[in-house]
Design an enzyme around this catalytic site. Sequence first.
Site, PDB file in Angstrom:
ATOM      1  CG  HIS A 122       8.745 -37.349  88.401  1.00  0.00           C
ATOM      2  ND1 HIS A 122       7.508 -36.790  88.154  1.00  0.00           N
ATOM      3  CD2 HIS A 122       9.147 -36.874  89.611  1.00  0.00           C
ATOM      4  CE1 HIS A 122       7.170 -36.001  89.178  1.00  0.00           C
ATOM      5  NE2 HIS A 122       8.136 -36.043  90.069  1.00  0.00           N
ATOM      6  CG  ASP A 244       6.413 -34.543  97.618  1.00  0.00           C
ATOM      7  OD1 ASP A 244       5.328 -35.166  97.726  1.00  0.00           O
ATOM      8  OD2 ASP A 244       7.169 -34.664  96.643  1.00  0.00           O
TER       9      ASP A 244
END
Length: 334
Positions: A122, A244
């Site tokens: 990110h 995830d």
Amino acid sequence: MKFGYRDICLSHDTGPRHPEGPDRLRAIRRALSREYGVEFTNPESADEDTICAVHDREYVEQVREFCADGGGQWDADTVAVPETWDAALASAGIAVWAANEALDGASGHDTPFSIGRPPGHHAIIDDAMGFCFFNNVAVAAEAALDRIDRVAILDWDVHHGNGTQDIFYERGDVFYASLHEQGLYPGTGPVEETGSDAGEKTTLNLPLPPGSDDAVYLHAFDDCITPAFERFDPDLLLVSAGFDAHERDPISRMRVSTEAFGAMTTRCQSISERFDAPLAFVLEGGYGLESLSDGVCMINEVFEGREPEEPDTEVNENGRAVVDEAREQLFESE
């Protein structure tokens, strides 16, 4: 497999309630201690010049000063302590090691896997976000381009790697492909974004519907990702390996099984062999300690010869539609 790891990455203490904590690495280490064929190594940290190849130098200095002043909340969910600076340099350095190991010929049982933290995908050119300070896989890709011409990054973390996309969006020497959950943080990565300027058609976004399962993920590999990589013809394949999207992860709604992470790994092996592109893995997210460590162990077992089960379910219509649209966006002019 060869796992790059540094104890300093445990000292990036995000607090007891933060999902991205040092227990993630401890859980992976415990699980790998029961696996066959595991080797650990302690790569050097990245230096600031290597980091600044993909990040603004002024931003890097801001991170250093923020940590030196005691750290705190960089934003709502990105936390630093004084030790975060050294941990972030180590995490980036481990990723660079993984890329170099692969380029030096480490493959098969010796395939490198970087298990550093904080994670990276990110982090944009001039800011931290989403638990990430330095974009580890981007730093590794940029460093590898000193030795080769073209790098492909496959990101199967459930969140879109907005930072990685932004860094290379106008570049023709890095192909970025992302499988992520539609609508999940940071809300980026629509299929229409395929790169610009020299990077036109070198970004592939697959924003899959919540609830997407093994069949959808593997269909995306077979119908879209592999043809895209075939056209790009990379000299190195880096996997931004988040776990995830696992069906037992607490912060997503995807339904990917441990077996499917193995099946995705076999496809990465196939891509690597088919296009003569060395392969390395870089850890991103994954917040269920058991599902995270199960996923990492599955990858190791595939390199030790395990043949994961293929799904026996059909690809649902919503998932197929996203894959069809992404393929059309990438190949529409051909």
